[in-house]
Motif scaffolding. Sequence first.
Motif, mmCIF file in Angstrom:
data_model
loop_
_atom_site.group_PDB
_atom_site.id
_atom_site.type_symbol
_atom_site.label_atom_id
_atom_site.label_comp_id
_atom_site.label_asym_id
_atom_site.label_seq_id
_atom_site.Cartn_x
_atom_site.Cartn_y
_atom_site.Cartn_z
ATOM 1 N N GLN A 76 45.232 38.167 45.297
ATOM 2 C CA GLN A 76 46.059 36.835 44.994
ATOM 3 C C GLN A 76 45.063 35.827 45.332
ATOM 4 O O GLN A 76 45.029 34.626 44.502
ATOM 5 C CB GLN A 76 47.014 36.737 46.221
ATOM 6 C CG GLN A 76 47.799 35.850 46.158
ATOM 7 C CD GLN A 76 48.479 35.690 44.973
ATOM 8 O OE1 GLN A 76 49.527 36.665 44.903
ATOM 9 N NE2 GLN A 76 48.331 34.605 43.941
ATOM 10 N N GLU A 77 44.032 35.813 46.124
ATOM 11 C CA GLU A 77 43.019 34.769 46.220
ATOM 12 C C GLU A 77 42.052 34.508 44.928
ATOM 13 O O GLU A 77 41.868 33.330 44.654
ATOM 14 C CB GLU A 77 42.009 35.141 47.315
ATOM 15 C CG GLU A 77 42.664 35.254 48.917
ATOM 16 C CD GLU A 77 41.436 35.722 49.596
ATOM 17 O OE1 GLU A 77 40.378 35.348 49.522
ATOM 18 O OE2 GLU A 77 41.866 36.042 51.014
ATOM 19 N N PHE A 78 41.803 35.480 44.392
ATOM 20 C CA PHE A 78 41.103 35.626 43.188
ATOM 21 C C PHE A 78 41.940 34.800 41.929
ATOM 22 O O PHE A 78 41.462 34.024 41.341
ATOM 23 C CB PHE A 78 40.774 36.872 42.785
ATOM 24 C CG PHE A 78 39.616 37.166 41.708
ATOM 25 C CD1 PHE A 78 38.533 36.519 41.887
ATOM 26 C CD2 PHE A 78 39.721 37.632 40.449
ATOM 27 C CE1 PHE A 78 37.225 36.677 41.075
ATOM 28 C CE2 PHE A 78 38.657 37.780 39.617
ATOM 29 C CZ PHE A 78 37.480 37.459 39.965
ATOM 30 N N LEU A 79 43.296 35.162 41.811
ATOM 31 C CA LEU A 79 44.120 34.393 40.866
ATOM 32 C C LEU A 79 44.046 33.090 41.048
ATOM 33 O O LEU A 79 44.186 32.241 40.209
ATOM 34 C CB LEU A 79 45.388 35.067 41.151
ATOM 35 C CG LEU A 79 45.540 36.650 40.105
ATOM 36 C CD1 LEU A 79 47.007 37.094 40.450
ATOM 37 C CD2 LEU A 79 45.342 36.406 38.914
ATOM 38 N N VAL A 123 33.163 29.643 37.934
ATOM 39 C CA VAL A 123 33.110 30.797 38.353
ATOM 40 C C VAL A 123 32.083 30.970 39.691
ATOM 41 O O VAL A 123 32.152 32.040 40.221
ATOM 42 C CB VAL A 123 32.600 32.009 36.976
ATOM 43 C CG1 VAL A 123 32.375 33.304 37.433
ATOM 44 C CG2 VAL A 123 33.701 31.860 36.054
ATOM 45 N N ASP A 124 30.874 30.537 39.653
ATOM 46 C CA ASP A 124 29.981 30.657 40.693
ATOM 47 C C ASP A 124 30.622 30.242 41.992
ATOM 48 O O ASP A 124 30.178 30.692 42.739
ATOM 49 C CB ASP A 124 28.671 29.964 40.297
ATOM 50 C CG ASP A 124 28.965 28.399 40.058
ATOM 51 O OD1 ASP A 124 29.947 27.925 39.762
ATOM 52 O OD2 ASP A 124 27.851 27.469 39.875
ATOM 53 N N ASP A 133 28.859 44.653 33.356
ATOM 54 C CA ASP A 133 28.178 43.343 32.141
ATOM 55 C C ASP A 133 29.044 43.788 31.001
ATOM 56 O O ASP A 133 29.315 42.830 30.295
ATOM 57 C CB ASP A 133 26.708 44.124 32.218
ATOM 58 C CG ASP A 133 26.018 43.699 33.187
ATOM 59 O OD1 ASP A 133 26.499 42.679 33.881
ATOM 60 O OD2 ASP A 133 24.818 44.004 33.288
ATOM 61 N N ASN A 134 29.389 45.097 30.714
ATOM 62 C CA ASN A 134 29.987 45.205 29.420
ATOM 63 C C ASN A 134 31.565 45.239 29.302
ATOM 64 O O ASN A 134 32.285 45.728 28.321
ATOM 65 C CB ASN A 134 29.496 46.386 28.584
ATOM 66 C CG ASN A 134 28.237 46.454 28.154
ATOM 67 O OD1 ASN A 134 27.750 45.494 27.974
ATOM 68 N ND2 ASN A 134 27.462 47.514 28.331
ATOM 69 N N THR A 135 32.252 45.327 30.864
ATOM 70 C CA THR A 135 33.486 45.096 31.045
ATOM 71 C C THR A 135 34.052 44.232 32.161
ATOM 72 O O THR A 135 34.556 44.465 33.083
ATOM 73 C CB THR A 135 34.098 46.623 31.384
ATOM 74 O OG1 THR A 135 33.308 47.038 32.600
ATOM 75 C CG2 THR A 135 34.275 47.747 30.187
ATOM 76 N N PRO A 136 33.556 42.748 31.784
ATOM 77 C CA PRO A 136 33.965 41.945 32.653
ATOM 78 C C PRO A 136 35.205 41.657 32.715
ATOM 79 O O PRO A 136 36.256 42.082 31.944
ATOM 80 C CB PRO A 136 33.219 40.596 31.965
ATOM 81 C CG PRO A 136 33.209 40.788 30.624
ATOM 82 C CD PRO A 136 33.070 42.257 30.166
ATOM 83 N N THR A 137 35.874 40.934 33.808
ATOM 84 C CA THR A 137 37.311 40.647 34.108
ATOM 85 C C THR A 137 37.616 39.067 33.363
ATOM 86 O O THR A 137 38.798 38.809 33.478
ATOM 87 C CB THR A 137 37.582 40.606 35.441
ATOM 88 O OG1 THR A 137 36.972 39.678 36.197
ATOM 89 C CG2 THR A 137 37.436 42.058 36.028
ATOM 90 N N TYR A 138 36.828 38.363 33.029
ATOM 91 C CA TYR A 138 36.857 37.074 32.521
ATOM 92 C C TYR A 138 35.968 36.489 31.502
ATOM 93 O O TYR A 138 34.884 37.290 31.443
ATOM 94 C CB TYR A 138 36.863 36.015 33.747
ATOM 95 C CG TYR A 138 35.498 36.255 34.252
ATOM 96 C CD1 TYR A 138 34.325 35.301 33.846
ATOM 97 C CD2 TYR A 138 35.311 37.020 35.481
ATOM 98 C CE1 TYR A 138 33.102 35.131 34.511
ATOM 99 C CE2 TYR A 138 33.940 36.924 36.164
ATOM 100 C CZ TYR A 138 33.001 36.312 35.650
ATOM 101 O OH TYR A 138 31.484 36.293 36.242
ATOM 102 N N GLU A 139 36.204 35.753 30.655
ATOM 103 C CA GLU A 139 35.588 35.143 29.468
ATOM 104 C C GLU A 139 34.426 34.326 30.152
ATOM 105 O O GLU A 139 34.581 33.468 30.846
ATOM 106 C CB GLU A 139 36.313 34.393 28.664
ATOM 107 C CG GLU A 139 35.643 33.726 27.305
ATOM 108 C CD GLU A 139 34.840 34.874 26.519
ATOM 109 O OE1 GLU A 139 33.614 34.812 26.404
ATOM 110 O OE2 GLU A 139 35.524 35.763 26.237
ATOM 111 N N LEU A 183 37.139 42.828 40.752
ATOM 112 C CA LEU A 183 37.360 41.338 40.667
ATOM 113 C C LEU A 183 36.584 40.869 39.494
ATOM 114 O O LEU A 183 36.953 40.153 38.802
ATOM 115 C CB LEU A 183 36.900 40.681 42.034
ATOM 116 C CG LEU A 183 37.823 41.195 43.134
ATOM 117 C CD1 LEU A 183 37.529 40.384 44.344
ATOM 118 C CD2 LEU A 183 39.378 40.714 42.770
ATOM 119 N N TYR A 184 35.484 41.484 39.464
ATOM 120 C CA TYR A 184 34.487 40.652 38.528
ATOM 121 C C TYR A 184 33.902 41.603 37.203
ATOM 122 O O TYR A 184 33.455 41.147 36.081
ATOM 123 C CB TYR A 184 33.015 40.409 39.232
ATOM 124 C CG TYR A 184 33.055 39.597 40.473
ATOM 125 C CD1 TYR A 184 33.879 38.457 40.508
ATOM 126 C CD2 TYR A 184 32.520 39.813 41.649
ATOM 127 C CE1 TYR A 184 34.375 37.407 41.505
ATOM 128 C CE2 TYR A 184 32.681 39.168 42.962
ATOM 129 C CZ TYR A 184 33.588 37.909 42.543
ATOM 130 O OH TYR A 184 33.449 37.152 43.689
#
Length: 302
Positions: free
Chosen positions: A277-280, A289-290, A240-246, A236-237
């Motif tokens: 799905q919840e995450f989306l 994000v927090d 550090d060097n491969t995050p899922t979001y900007e 989901l997250y």
Amino acid sequence: MVKKTLAVCMLSVLVFSCKKEASKVSEPRIPNDSIAKTEIKKDLFKPIDTVYSPENSTEDYMKALHYYQSKTEKEISAGSPEQNNKVYEDYVEVRSKYTEGLSRLHTDILDKYVNYYDSGSDSYKFPENIKKLAAQFKKEGLEFREVGEGYTEIWSVPDHYFTLFKNKVTPDYNAYIAQMAIEAKNNYAADAGLIISWEELGERLIFWENFMKKYPASQLLKTVKKDYNNYLHDYLYGMDNTPTYETADGKLYDENRNEYKRIIKKYPNSYTAKRAQEFLNLFDAQLPVDQIREKMNVENDY
């Protein structure tokens, strides 16, 4: 006279036969020297303690590893699957401690290992002492493994445990050990970034989710739940060097959004798909994000 002579001869033959039989009975059995020596040698051999000591040599560790593998092979050949589960746990623990000892013994080599890489030929050029050591390790199912950030460790080869315990333990342990062999083939992450693909990570989540459903009473459940949660956190997250979001605008990367859609479509009834799905939905609602992290409540435990 002839009768007397015949009687004396018969008596002599009888006495000689009795002596011969007595000699057979009293003659001690001489054991095969090579077998006796081997048995004595095995009985006298004591492997080094699993507690590290700088006095132990590489050869000491090799002999200890070989001893415990041979001992384990004998135990599992005679034990029940349930008994062999415990043998597996004990063997992993002992082997891990010896591997740690070897790593401490060869800290200098591990620290310099990556320096032997030659970029010109895209290959390693090792001195003879490391080649010899690698050959020794291979005999006992060990290898050098680069783990990122310039670090090298000593690991068991990926299929070591599965080769030894395949179909000798209960079904849950068999499935667990087999999957661990698959996952150990390549590094999971390095340099604070995921190495395997997002899709592979998603498939791992599904495997472990199905494992927990299939074996709810397994002794491995606690370990598997921990691994699953760690995987879900990274899925989901990211790292550090491969995050899922900007980080700047809190926007999901297309690569990850597409992966979540894939897992939802392929495994619509899975717990993993539900969390994806919840995450989306939370990102689509443009929550900070927090707040998304707080609502998802997925923590890692490395």
